[in-house]
Enzyme design. Structure first.
Site, PDB file in Angstrom:
ATOM      1  N   ASP A   9     125.551  33.772 -31.422  1.00 16.21           N
ATOM      2  CA  ASP A   9     126.277  32.635 -31.969  1.00 16.21           C
ATOM      3  C   ASP A   9     125.220  31.583 -32.342  1.00 16.21           C
ATOM      4  O   ASP A   9     124.085  31.626 -31.842  1.00 16.21           O
ATOM      5  CB  ASP A   9     127.242  32.097 -30.911  1.00 16.21           C
ATOM      6  CG  ASP A   9     127.912  30.817 -31.341  1.00 16.21           C
ATOM      7  OD1 ASP A   9     128.458  30.777 -32.456  1.00 16.21           O
ATOM      8  OD2 ASP A   9     127.864  29.833 -30.557  1.00 16.21           O
ATOM      9  N   ASP A  11     125.864  27.609 -33.188  1.00 15.36           N
ATOM     10  CA  ASP A  11     126.071  26.275 -32.596  1.00 15.36           C
ATOM     11  C   ASP A  11     126.223  26.370 -31.073  1.00 15.36           C
ATOM     12  O   ASP A  11     127.159  27.004 -30.579  1.00 15.36           O
ATOM     13  CB  ASP A  11     127.339  25.626 -33.177  1.00 15.36           C
ATOM     14  CG  ASP A  11     127.262  25.410 -34.675  1.00 15.36           C
ATOM     15  OD1 ASP A  11     126.253  24.872 -35.145  1.00 15.36           O
ATOM     16  OD2 ASP A  11     128.233  25.781 -35.378  1.00 15.36           O
TER      17      ASP A  11
HETATM   18  C1  BG6 Z   1     131.338  26.858 -34.915  1.00 13.02           C
HETATM   19  C2  BG6 Z   1     131.471  25.637 -34.043  1.00 13.02           C
HETATM   20  O1  BG6 Z   1     130.068  27.430 -34.726  1.00 13.02           O
HETATM   21  O2  BG6 Z   1     131.492  26.506 -36.288  1.00 13.02           O
HETATM   22  C3  BG6 Z   1     132.810  24.977 -34.313  1.00 13.02           C
HETATM   23  O3  BG6 Z   1     131.403  26.025 -32.682  1.00 13.02           O
HETATM   24  C4  BG6 Z   1     132.926  24.640 -35.791  1.00 13.02           C
HETATM   25  O4  BG6 Z   1     132.935  23.819 -33.526  1.00 13.02           O
HETATM   26  C5  BG6 Z   1     132.748  25.920 -36.612  1.00 13.02           C
HETATM   27  O5  BG6 Z   1     134.201  24.088 -36.062  1.00 13.02           O
HETATM   28  C6  BG6 Z   1     132.805  25.668 -38.118  1.00 13.02           C
HETATM   29  O6  BG6 Z   1     131.689  24.920 -38.494  1.00 13.02           O
HETATM   30  P1  BG6 Z   1     131.394  24.363 -39.952  1.00 13.02           P
HETATM   31  O7  BG6 Z   1     129.917  24.061 -39.913  1.00 13.02           O
HETATM   32  O8  BG6 Z   1     131.730  25.448 -40.936  1.00 13.02           O
HETATM   33  O9  BG6 Z   1     132.241  23.167 -40.143  1.00 13.02           O
HETATM   34 MG    MG Z   2     128.920  28.164 -30.234  1.00 16.85          MG
END
Ligand code: BG6
Ligand code: MG
Length: 211
Positions: A9, A11
């Site tokens: 993963d 984030d």
């Molecule tokens: C995930 C995060 O990796 O990505 C979520 O944990 C987030 O919190 C999701 O909503 C979507 O992210 P993005 O960057 O496309 O807005």
């Molecule tokens: Mg994550």
């Protein structure tokens, strides 16, 4: 290690962008009067798509928004988030994460990213990992985000490996659920470490090397 590939993963695992996600949603929530929005709510946003994350904020709002308005709100949050990423650079890739990735690669493992984020290419570029991974599956490639297994299954397919040959590394419970639903073993950091379905709780990222 019995695995042939590892799917990370992004984030909250490879980098600490999960805090920026929270701060950007909090800024949006404050701007639209979603006053009760809290860090507890933010836990429900981890791993899920941008639009599903928006719904968590809107639960704290009396006003009903149309689909067009929701898209605009999500875009507004994304602009705040991207401005927070503005100063991000290779310095934001921790020494521990980078040296662990290199050690895993040296052991012959294939390495991939499996993230719900549509900002994945931008963030990997900023971290200096733009062309590091053998495969990247992200929110731009799948319709259903975690806890559906789609993004991990796609990453495994890109690696030409079956789920049982891959380890997923997650920080979010939705991500652990996605891994389990796809038939993967899951290692967990952060919140996912104490989650019942996590197969390998990690004290710290480099503990992957002990599996
Ligand atoms: C995930 C995060 O990796 O990505 C979520 O944990 C987030 O919190 C999701 O909503 C979507 O992210 P993005 O960057 O496309 O807005
Ligand atoms: Mg994550």
């Amino acid at each position: 290690m019995k695995f042939k590939g590892i799917i990370f993963d992004l984030d909250g695992v490879l980098c600490s962008t999960d805090e920026y996600h929270y701060l950007a949603w909090k800024a949006l929530a404050d701007a639209i009067g979603a006053d009760g929005f809290s860090r507890e709510d933010n836990k429900l946003q981890r791993g899920v798509s941008r639009m599903e994350s928006l719904e968590v904020v809107l639960k704290r709002c009396a006003k009903q928004y149309s689909d067009v308005e929701k898209l605009a709100l999500a875009e507004r949050k994304n602009e705040i988030y991207k401005s927070m990423l503005g100063n991000m650079s290779e310095k934001d890739l921790s020494e521990e994460v980078y040296s662990t990735l290199l050690a895993l690669r040296e052991r012959g493992l294939k390495l991939a990213v499996g993230s719900s984020s549509k900002n994945t290419p931008l963030i990997l570029e900023k971290l200096g990992l733009g062309s590091f991974f053998d495969a990247v599956a992200d929110g731009n490639c799948v319709m259903r985000s975690k806890p559906h297994p789609d993004v991990f299954l796609l990453a495994a397919e890109y690696l030409k490996l079956s789920p049982e040959d891959c380890l997923v590394v997650e920080d979010a419970t939705a991500g652990v659920e996605a891994g389990v639903a796809g038939g993967f073993a899951v290692a967990g950091v952060g919140e996912a470490r104490g989650y019942g379905k996590t197969n390998y709780p990690l004290g710290t990222f480099s503990d992957i090397l002990k599996i």
